[in-house]
Design a protein around this motif. Structure first.
Motif, mmCIF file in Angstrom:
data_model
loop_
_atom_site.group_PDB
_atom_site.id
_atom_site.type_symbol
_atom_site.label_atom_id
_atom_site.label_comp_id
_atom_site.label_asym_id
_atom_site.label_seq_id
_atom_site.Cartn_x
_atom_site.Cartn_y
_atom_site.Cartn_z
ATOM 1 N N THR A 271 -15.468 -11.119 0.607
ATOM 2 C CA THR A 271 -15.457 -10.611 -0.767
ATOM 3 C C THR A 271 -16.561 -11.220 -1.625
ATOM 4 N N THR A 272 -16.682 -10.695 -2.833
ATOM 5 C CA THR A 272 -17.687 -11.211 -3.775
ATOM 6 C C THR A 272 -17.229 -12.487 -4.469
ATOM 7 N N GLY A 273 -15.969 -12.882 -4.255
ATOM 8 C CA GLY A 273 -15.459 -14.091 -4.887
ATOM 9 C C GLY A 273 -13.999 -14.312 -4.538
ATOM 10 N N PRO A 274 -13.394 -15.388 -5.054
ATOM 11 C CA PRO A 274 -12.046 -15.791 -4.640
ATOM 12 C C PRO A 274 -10.890 -15.156 -5.405
ATOM 13 N N ASP A 275 -11.178 -14.359 -6.408
ATOM 14 C CA ASP A 275 -10.119 -13.785 -7.236
ATOM 15 C C ASP A 275 -9.805 -12.369 -6.750
ATOM 16 N N ASN A 276 -8.626 -12.209 -6.141
ATOM 17 C CA ASN A 276 -8.319 -10.889 -5.571
ATOM 18 C C ASN A 276 -7.914 -9.862 -6.617
ATOM 19 N N HIS A 277 -7.943 -10.253 -7.898
ATOM 20 C CA HIS A 277 -7.654 -9.299 -8.969
ATOM 21 C C HIS A 277 -8.928 -8.840 -9.703
ATOM 22 N N LYS A 278 -10.076 -9.457 -9.386
ATOM 23 C CA LYS A 278 -11.296 -8.999 -10.063
ATOM 24 C C LYS A 278 -12.516 -8.869 -9.142
ATOM 25 N N HIS A 279 -12.511 -9.535 -7.994
ATOM 26 C CA HIS A 279 -13.645 -9.432 -7.087
ATOM 27 C C HIS A 279 -13.466 -8.260 -6.116
ATOM 28 N N PHE A 280 -14.507 -8.000 -5.306
ATOM 29 C CA PHE A 280 -14.527 -6.804 -4.464
ATOM 30 C C PHE A 280 -14.820 -7.155 -3.009
ATOM 31 N N ILE A 281 -14.447 -6.241 -2.132
ATOM 32 C CA ILE A 281 -14.673 -6.415 -0.696
ATOM 33 C C ILE A 281 -16.122 -6.078 -0.351
ATOM 34 N N THR A 282 -16.741 -6.934 0.450
ATOM 35 C CA THR A 282 -18.093 -6.664 0.951
ATOM 36 C C THR A 282 -18.100 -6.382 2.448
ATOM 37 N N GLU A 283 -17.071 -6.840 3.136
ATOM 38 C CA GLU A 283 -16.974 -6.611 4.575
ATOM 39 C C GLU A 283 -15.499 -6.452 4.946
ATOM 40 N N LEU A 284 -15.213 -5.424 5.715
ATOM 41 C CA LEU A 284 -13.851 -5.123 6.141
ATOM 42 C C LEU A 284 -13.834 -5.002 7.656
ATOM 43 N N ALA A 285 -12.920 -5.723 8.288
ATOM 44 C CA ALA A 285 -12.767 -5.617 9.741
ATOM 45 C C ALA A 285 -11.288 -5.596 10.084
ATOM 46 N N ALA A 286 -10.958 -4.870 11.134
ATOM 47 C CA ALA A 286 -9.561 -4.778 11.552
ATOM 48 C C ALA A 286 -9.496 -4.484 13.045
ATOM 49 N N ILE A 287 -8.398 -4.899 13.640
ATOM 50 C CA ILE A 287 -8.074 -4.542 15.021
ATOM 51 C C ILE A 287 -6.655 -3.990 15.004
ATOM 52 N N LYS A 288 -6.502 -2.754 15.462
ATOM 53 C CA LYS A 288 -5.154 -2.202 15.530
ATOM 54 C C LYS A 288 -4.593 -2.406 16.934
ATOM 55 N N LYS B 70 -5.734 -1.480 22.009
ATOM 56 C CA LYS B 70 -6.404 -2.236 20.955
ATOM 57 C C LYS B 70 -7.724 -1.547 20.627
ATOM 58 N N LYS B 71 -8.022 -1.477 19.341
ATOM 59 C CA LYS B 71 -9.286 -0.877 18.919
ATOM 60 C C LYS B 71 -9.744 -1.525 17.625
ATOM 61 N N ALA B 72 -11.056 -1.743 17.502
ATOM 62 C CA ALA B 72 -11.596 -2.478 16.352
ATOM 63 C C ALA B 72 -12.335 -1.557 15.390
ATOM 64 N N PHE B 73 -12.363 -2.009 14.128
ATOM 65 C CA PHE B 73 -13.087 -1.314 13.054
ATOM 66 C C PHE B 73 -13.831 -2.374 12.251
ATOM 67 N N LYS B 74 -15.066 -2.062 11.868
ATOM 68 C CA LYS B 74 -15.822 -2.970 11.004
ATOM 69 C C LYS B 74 -16.759 -2.169 10.123
ATOM 70 N N ALA B 75 -16.863 -2.562 8.851
ATOM 71 C CA ALA B 75 -17.775 -1.887 7.930
ATOM 72 C C ALA B 75 -18.219 -2.841 6.838
ATOM 73 N N SER B 76 -19.452 -2.649 6.397
ATOM 74 C CA SER B 76 -19.999 -3.391 5.264
ATOM 75 C C SER B 76 -19.947 -2.489 4.035
#
Length: 199
Positions: free
Chosen positions: A11-28, A40-46
């Motif tokens: 994220t852009t910072g430590p406050d999850n009520h005002k900062h934003f995601i810059t990288e998202l990754a997941a494995i289902k 199992k399958k992975a997802f990643k995006a910037s």
């Protein structure tokens, strides 16, 4: 069907009520209850945060992730990533029943859960969020006491330190990469599960 989503965000910072995601990754992780099928399958995006370039991007976040304010210019628009993520979660199913919802698994899960909920809400997709995820995430950090009891854990409560104490191998140079952190969580989960230490 047992549906678990291991997820990590940078994220852009430590406050999850005002900062934003810059990288998202997941494995289902999809598994039937007899455990004779597993997928199992992975997802990643910037992600380029909404309002870029006029955003707050803390020095701590930059140092932690190696992502710079300038790099964000080439990242994907948030809505584009979100739609791809939703389609990836659904697979070939348009609608999921309550029993098909994913349990989100994260390290310090409340932070990631709120960040994801805010992203869905920004694009008018909160109902989709509720359709995809069970209302309470599973926090790997809550198993800190088990890790300490089993492995003599005396270091910090960081994900990489917990994994190291458990004997899980990973590439130190890739920590705080969202996908690498997600893979570490999956290996921690599988080890605790094998030892019958998960609720």
């Amino acid at each position: 069907m047992f549906r678990v989503l291991f997820l990590d965000v940078e994220t852009t910072g430590p406050d999850n009520h005002k900062h934003f995601i810059t990288e998202l990754a997941a494995i289902k992780l999809l598994r039937n209850y007899d455990k004779d099928y597993e997928h199992k399958k992975a997802f990643k995006a910037s992600i380029k945060p909404p309002g870029y370039p006029d955003i707050e991007f803390t020095e701590v976040a930059e140092e932690k992730t190696g992502i710079t304010h300038e790099m964000l210019a080439d990242y994907h628009e948030e809505e584009e990533v979100l739609i791809k993520f939703i389609n990836w979660l659904r697979g070939d199913r348009r609608n999921l029943s309550f029993s098909d919802r994913y349990t989100m698994v994260a390290y310090n899960a409340d932070f990631d859960f709120v960040m994801m909920k805010r992203m869905f809400k920004r694009h008018g997709l909160y109902s989709t969020f509720r359709e995809l995820f069970l209302p309470t995430p599973f926090d790997m950090l809550s198993y800190y006491h088990l890790i300490k009891e089993k492995y003599g854990y005396n270091s910090s409560m960081k994900l990489e330190d917990a994994a190291r104490e458990m004997g899980i191998e990973f590439d130190d140079s890739k920590t705080h990469d969202a996908l690498e952190d997600t893979k570490i969580m999956l290996r921690m989960f599988e080890k605790l599960e094998k030892e019958n230490r998960l609720l």
